[in-house]
Design an enzyme around this catalytic site. Structure first.
Site, PDB file in Angstrom:
ATOM      1  N   ARG A 230       3.041   4.082  -2.659  1.00  5.89           N
ATOM      2  CA  ARG A 230       2.546   5.083  -3.612  1.00  5.89           C
ATOM      3  C   ARG A 230       1.839   4.448  -4.811  1.00  5.89           C
ATOM      4  O   ARG A 230       0.731   4.842  -5.160  1.00  5.89           O
ATOM      5  CB  ARG A 230       3.699   5.963  -4.083  1.00  5.89           C
ATOM      6  CG  ARG A 230       4.126   6.956  -3.027  1.00  5.89           C
ATOM      7  CD  ARG A 230       5.417   7.600  -3.396  1.00  5.89           C
ATOM      8  NE  ARG A 230       6.496   6.624  -3.268  1.00  5.89           N
ATOM      9  CZ  ARG A 230       7.581   6.810  -2.518  1.00  5.89           C
ATOM     10  NH1 ARG A 230       7.731   7.937  -1.878  1.00  5.89           N
ATOM     11  NH2 ARG A 230       8.520   5.892  -2.429  1.00  5.89           N
TER      12      ARG A 230
ATOM     13  N   VAL B   9       4.187  -5.812 -10.344  1.00  2.00           N
ATOM     14  CA  VAL B   9       4.604  -4.440 -10.654  1.00  2.00           C
ATOM     15  C   VAL B   9       5.988  -4.167 -10.051  1.00  2.00           C
ATOM     16  O   VAL B   9       6.804  -3.463 -10.644  1.00  2.00           O
ATOM     17  CB  VAL B   9       3.581  -3.421 -10.091  1.00  2.00           C
ATOM     18  CG1 VAL B   9       3.985  -1.987 -10.427  1.00  2.00           C
ATOM     19  CG2 VAL B   9       2.187  -3.714 -10.631  1.00  2.00           C
TER      20      VAL B   9
ATOM     21  N   HIS C  50      12.349  -3.985 -18.901  1.00  2.00           N
ATOM     22  CA  HIS C  50      11.988  -2.687 -18.343  1.00  2.00           C
ATOM     23  C   HIS C  50      13.279  -2.052 -17.848  1.00  2.00           C
ATOM     24  O   HIS C  50      13.918  -2.570 -16.964  1.00  2.00           O
ATOM     25  CB  HIS C  50      11.014  -2.913 -17.187  1.00  2.00           C
ATOM     26  CG  HIS C  50      10.485  -1.661 -16.589  1.00  2.00           C
ATOM     27  ND1 HIS C  50      10.054  -0.591 -17.337  1.00  2.00           N
ATOM     28  CD2 HIS C  50      10.286  -1.299 -15.303  1.00  2.00           C
ATOM     29  CE1 HIS C  50       9.618   0.355 -16.532  1.00  2.00           C
ATOM     30  NE2 HIS C  50       9.747  -0.046 -15.293  1.00  2.00           N
TER      31      HIS C  50
ATOM     32  N   GLY D  85       0.713   1.314  -5.056  1.00  2.59           N
ATOM     33  CA  GLY D  85      -0.411   0.504  -4.593  1.00  2.59           C
ATOM     34  C   GLY D  85      -1.634   1.353  -4.272  1.00  2.59           C
ATOM     35  O   GLY D  85      -2.751   1.046  -4.697  1.00  2.59           O
TER      36      GLY D  85
ATOM     37  N   ASP E 146      -0.480  -4.399   3.461  1.00  3.84           N
ATOM     38  CA  ASP E 146       0.893  -3.912   3.630  1.00  3.84           C
ATOM     39  C   ASP E 146       1.412  -4.442   4.960  1.00  3.84           C
ATOM     40  O   ASP E 146       0.642  -4.926   5.788  1.00  3.84           O
ATOM     41  CB  ASP E 146       0.921  -2.369   3.630  1.00  3.84           C
ATOM     42  CG  ASP E 146       2.288  -1.804   3.278  1.00  3.84           C
ATOM     43  OD1 ASP E 146       2.469  -1.344   2.129  1.00  3.84           O
ATOM     44  OD2 ASP E 146       3.190  -1.833   4.166  1.00  3.84           O
TER      45      ASP E 146
ATOM     46  N   ASN F  31       9.782  -4.094  -8.831  1.00  7.52           N
ATOM     47  CA  ASN F  31      10.996  -4.250  -9.646  1.00  7.52           C
ATOM     48  C   ASN F  31      12.038  -5.149  -9.007  1.00  7.52           C
ATOM     49  O   ASN F  31      12.057  -5.273  -7.784  1.00  7.52           O
ATOM     50  CB  ASN F  31      11.611  -2.865  -9.891  1.00  7.52           C
ATOM     51  CG  ASN F  31      10.976  -2.191 -11.079  1.00  7.52           C
ATOM     52  OD1 ASN F  31      10.783  -2.793 -12.128  1.00  7.52           O
ATOM     53  ND2 ASN F  31      10.627  -0.923 -10.921  1.00  7.52           N
TER      54      ASN F  31
ATOM     55  N   ARG G 106      17.268  -0.971 -11.190  1.00  4.51           N
ATOM     56  CA  ARG G 106      16.172  -1.840 -10.769  1.00  4.51           C
ATOM     57  C   ARG G 106      16.720  -3.162 -10.219  1.00  4.51           C
ATOM     58  O   ARG G 106      16.151  -3.753  -9.330  1.00  4.51           O
ATOM     59  CB  ARG G 106      15.212  -2.087 -11.939  1.00  4.51           C
ATOM     60  CG  ARG G 106      14.420  -0.838 -12.304  1.00  4.51           C
ATOM     61  CD  ARG G 106      13.527  -1.047 -13.501  1.00  4.51           C
ATOM     62  NE  ARG G 106      12.720   0.141 -13.783  1.00  4.51           N
ATOM     63  CZ  ARG G 106      13.114   1.141 -14.574  1.00  4.51           C
ATOM     64  NH1 ARG G 106      14.274   1.106 -15.158  1.00  4.51           N
ATOM     65  NH2 ARG G 106      12.303   2.170 -14.772  1.00  4.51           N
TER      66      ARG G 106
ATOM     67  N   ASN H  82      13.409  -7.601  -2.843  1.00  2.20           N
ATOM     68  CA  ASN H  82      12.061  -7.730  -3.393  1.00  2.20           C
ATOM     69  C   ASN H  82      11.703  -9.175  -3.737  1.00  2.20           C
ATOM     70  O   ASN H  82      10.529  -9.558  -3.702  1.00  2.20           O
ATOM     71  CB  ASN H  82      11.894  -6.814  -4.606  1.00  2.20           C
ATOM     72  CG  ASN H  82      11.809  -5.353  -4.182  1.00  2.20           C
ATOM     73  OD1 ASN H  82      11.743  -5.056  -2.996  1.00  2.20           O
ATOM     74  ND2 ASN H  82      11.826  -4.447  -5.131  1.00  2.20           N
TER      75      ASN H  82
ATOM     76  N   ALA I  45       0.838  -1.210   0.000  1.00  2.00           N
ATOM     77  CA  ALA I  45       0.000   0.000   0.000  1.00  2.00           C
ATOM     78  C   ALA I  45       0.865   1.249   0.000  1.00  2.00           C
ATOM     79  O   ALA I  45       0.599   2.206   0.728  1.00  2.00           O
ATOM     80  CB  ALA I  45      -0.942  -0.019   1.199  1.00  2.00           C
TER      81      ALA I  45
HETATM   82  P1  NAD Z   1       6.613   2.363  -1.849  1.00  4.63           P
HETATM   83  O1  NAD Z   1       7.831   2.277  -0.999  1.00  4.63           O
HETATM   84  O2  NAD Z   1       5.812   3.613  -1.819  1.00  4.63           O
HETATM   85  O3  NAD Z   1       5.634   1.153  -1.474  1.00  4.63           O
HETATM   86  C1  NAD Z   1       6.060  -0.146  -1.251  1.00  4.63           C
HETATM   87  C2  NAD Z   1       5.208  -0.695  -0.122  1.00  4.63           C
HETATM   88  O4  NAD Z   1       5.482  -2.088   0.017  1.00  4.63           O
HETATM   89  C3  NAD Z   1       5.502  -0.040   1.232  1.00  4.63           C
HETATM   90  O5  NAD Z   1       4.310   0.527   1.757  1.00  4.63           O
HETATM   91  C4  NAD Z   1       6.000  -1.191   2.081  1.00  4.63           C
HETATM   92  O6  NAD Z   1       5.616  -1.091   3.457  1.00  4.63           O
HETATM   93  C5  NAD Z   1       5.337  -2.373   1.395  1.00  4.63           C
HETATM   94  N1  NAD Z   1       5.923  -3.661   1.726  1.00  4.63           N
HETATM   95  C6  NAD Z   1       7.222  -3.975   1.918  1.00  4.63           C
HETATM   96  N2  NAD Z   1       7.331  -5.281   2.220  1.00  4.63           N
HETATM   97  C7  NAD Z   1       6.085  -5.808   2.202  1.00  4.63           C
HETATM   98  C8  NAD Z   1       5.540  -7.101   2.421  1.00  4.63           C
HETATM   99  N3  NAD Z   1       6.340  -8.144   2.732  1.00  4.63           N
HETATM  100  N4  NAD Z   1       4.214  -7.265   2.336  1.00  4.63           N
HETATM  101  C9  NAD Z   1       3.400  -6.230   2.023  1.00  4.63           C
HETATM  102  N5  NAD Z   1       3.849  -4.974   1.811  1.00  4.63           N
HETATM  103  C10 NAD Z   1       5.175  -4.766   1.896  1.00  4.63           C
HETATM  104  O7  NAD Z   1       7.064   2.018  -3.338  1.00  4.63           O
HETATM  105  P2  NAD Z   1       6.275   2.345  -4.703  1.00  4.63           P
HETATM  106  O8  NAD Z   1       6.783   3.611  -5.256  1.00  4.63           O
HETATM  107  O9  NAD Z   1       4.806   2.165  -4.458  1.00  4.63           O
HETATM  108  O10 NAD Z   1       6.833   1.167  -5.647  1.00  4.63           O
HETATM  109  C11 NAD Z   1       6.467  -0.181  -5.381  1.00  4.63           C
HETATM  110  C12 NAD Z   1       7.245  -1.127  -6.285  1.00  4.63           C
HETATM  111  O11 NAD Z   1       6.818  -0.942  -7.634  1.00  4.63           O
HETATM  112  C13 NAD Z   1       8.761  -0.900  -6.300  1.00  4.63           C
HETATM  113  O12 NAD Z   1       9.416  -2.138  -6.412  1.00  4.63           O
HETATM  114  C14 NAD Z   1       8.967  -0.084  -7.555  1.00  4.63           C
HETATM  115  O13 NAD Z   1      10.292  -0.194  -8.065  1.00  4.63           O
HETATM  116  C15 NAD Z   1       7.946  -0.730  -8.461  1.00  4.63           C
HETATM  117  N6  NAD Z   1       7.542   0.037  -9.635  1.00  4.63           N
HETATM  118  C16 NAD Z   1       7.457  -0.643 -10.813  1.00  4.63           C
HETATM  119  C17 NAD Z   1       7.050   0.007 -11.955  1.00  4.63           C
HETATM  120  C18 NAD Z   1       6.952  -0.756 -13.251  1.00  4.63           C
HETATM  121  O14 NAD Z   1       6.890  -0.146 -14.314  1.00  4.63           O
HETATM  122  N7  NAD Z   1       6.916  -2.070 -13.216  1.00  4.63           N
HETATM  123  C19 NAD Z   1       6.742   1.378 -11.900  1.00  4.63           C
HETATM  124  C20 NAD Z   1       6.809   2.038 -10.683  1.00  4.63           C
HETATM  125  C21 NAD Z   1       7.208   1.349  -9.540  1.00  4.63           C
END
Ligand code: NAD
Length: 308
Positions: A11, A118, A175, A13, A33, A120, A88, A95, A9
């Site tokens: 940014r 989603v 990506h 999410g 989360d 990375n 990434r 991750n 949950a």
């Molecule tokens: P963020 O830090 O805002 O959110 C990640 C969330 O995951 C946090 O709230 C954290 O508490 C939670 N989390 C961590 N471990 C967990 C677990 N075991 N169970 C449940 N929740 C858990 O990050 P974001 O900006 O929302 O990005 C999320 C992911 O998406 C990152 O890996 C980012 O690189 C990736 N992303 C991918 C793309 C794409 O094009 N595929 C684009 C943007 C972001």
């Protein structure tokens, strides 16, 4: 779809949850989360926007992965995002551990779900999830190409001054730095973009697209992109929930297409109610093929880290 769970949950999410609820793409959105209070607060906040937006999707937040139970679709946005200067791949080990925890619980409580990755590095995590589940490849896919294409289309619209509604861009490959922008399929209302922009300008746009995520990270410093990523996830969910049979570039498991097997790669696929219903196997030109192979090589290098 009845229920979509978003694990993570943060940014991306939270923004995705808001989009799904507003677009009424399912009846229930579950946000999960590890940080107690965060998913519950986010779900409640979005729920309270319902009277203004006029949606009746229900939202709930939880810190218990068991609340994925009964999901039609699980979206993984959990993990650590990149910090400025990180690639990434730098976040792979952390991750991967998070992903396995989610997948193992999903296999118990939501065995009939589809899985959209989603987090990375998305190509590697999609592959790892496919291996871990043993599911057929149509049920597991990742989001990358929709976002990369969306960025490229935006840059073309900004450069030409023409409406982004008429721009279609297609990006294949991994990506990141090795993505393969398909210029011959990039058009403004069917007219090849090369009719409007010089080769030099197109090259600049390609480079900007490759670094699209890093550009935003460098500007914001403390946070990475989330609005365009969440919009891209939403487009994929809409294709599945409404069985649109859209052709979108997604991270998919290859089974002989593009001469590759046992790897996840960004390719055009048909997305519909059965998930990734078909990989569109395009004939590549010599140059595209060389770039595609470079992308494959970089993904395979990361894949080796899964077994070490
Ligand atoms: P963020 O830090 O805002 O959110 C990640 C969330 O995951 C946090 O709230 C954290 O508490 C939670 N989390 C961590 N471990 C967990 C677990 N075991 N169970 C449940 N929740 C858990 O990050 P974001 O900006 O929302 O990005 C999320 C992911 O998406 C990152 O890996 C980012 O690189 C990736 N992303 C991918 C793309 C794409 O094009 N595929 C684009 C943007 C972001």
């Amino acid at each position: 779809m009845k229920k979509v769970t978003i694990v993570g949950a943060g940014r991306v999410g939270e923004s995705t949850a808001h989009n799904l609820a507003k677009s009424e793409l399912c009846r229930e959105v579950m946000l999960i989360d590890v940080k107690d209070g965060v998913p519950q607060g986010a779900a409640l906040d979005i729920q309270e926007s319902a009277p203004q937006f006029g949606f009746d999707t229900k939202l709930r937040g939880s810190v218990n992965l068991k609340d994925m139970a009964g999901s039609d679709l699980v979206i993984v946005t959990a993990g650590i995002p990149r910090k400025p200067g990180m690639s990434r791949s730098d976040v792979l080990d952390t991750n991967l551990g998070i992903l396995y925890g989610i997948v193992d619980e999903m296999l118990k409580v939501a065995p009939d779900a589809k899985l959209l990755i989603v987090s990375n590095p998305v190509d590697i995590l999609t592959y790892a999830a496919w291996k871990r589940t043993g599911w057929s490849r149509n049920r597991i896919f990742g989001m990358a190409g929709v976002l990369d294409s969306s960025r490229m289309a935006s840059f073309i619209a900004m450069e030409t001054g023409y409406s982004v509604k008429d721009v279609t861009a297609m990006v294949l490959g991994g990506h990141g730095d090795t993505m393969v922008p398909m210029i011959r399929f990039t058009c403004i209302n069917g007219i090849p973009v090369s009719e409007f922009l010089s080769l030099e300008k197109i090259e600049e746009i390609i480079e900007r697209t490759r670094g699209g995520g890093a550009e935003i990270l460098a500007l914001k410093q403390t946070g990475s992109a989330y609005d365009a990523p969440a919009a891209s996830v939403t487009a994929m969910v809409s294709a599945i929930s409404d069985d649109r049979k859209r052709i979108l570039p997604c991270v998919a498991v290859l089974d002989g297409e593009y001469g590759e097997k046992d790897i996840c790669m960004g390719v055009p696929v048909v997305l519909g109610e059965n998930g990734m219903e078909k990989v569109i196997d395009l004939e590549l030109t010599e140059n595209e093929s060389a770039e595609f192979k470079r992308s494959i090589k970089s993904i395979r290098a990361d894949m080796e880290r899964l077994t070490t």
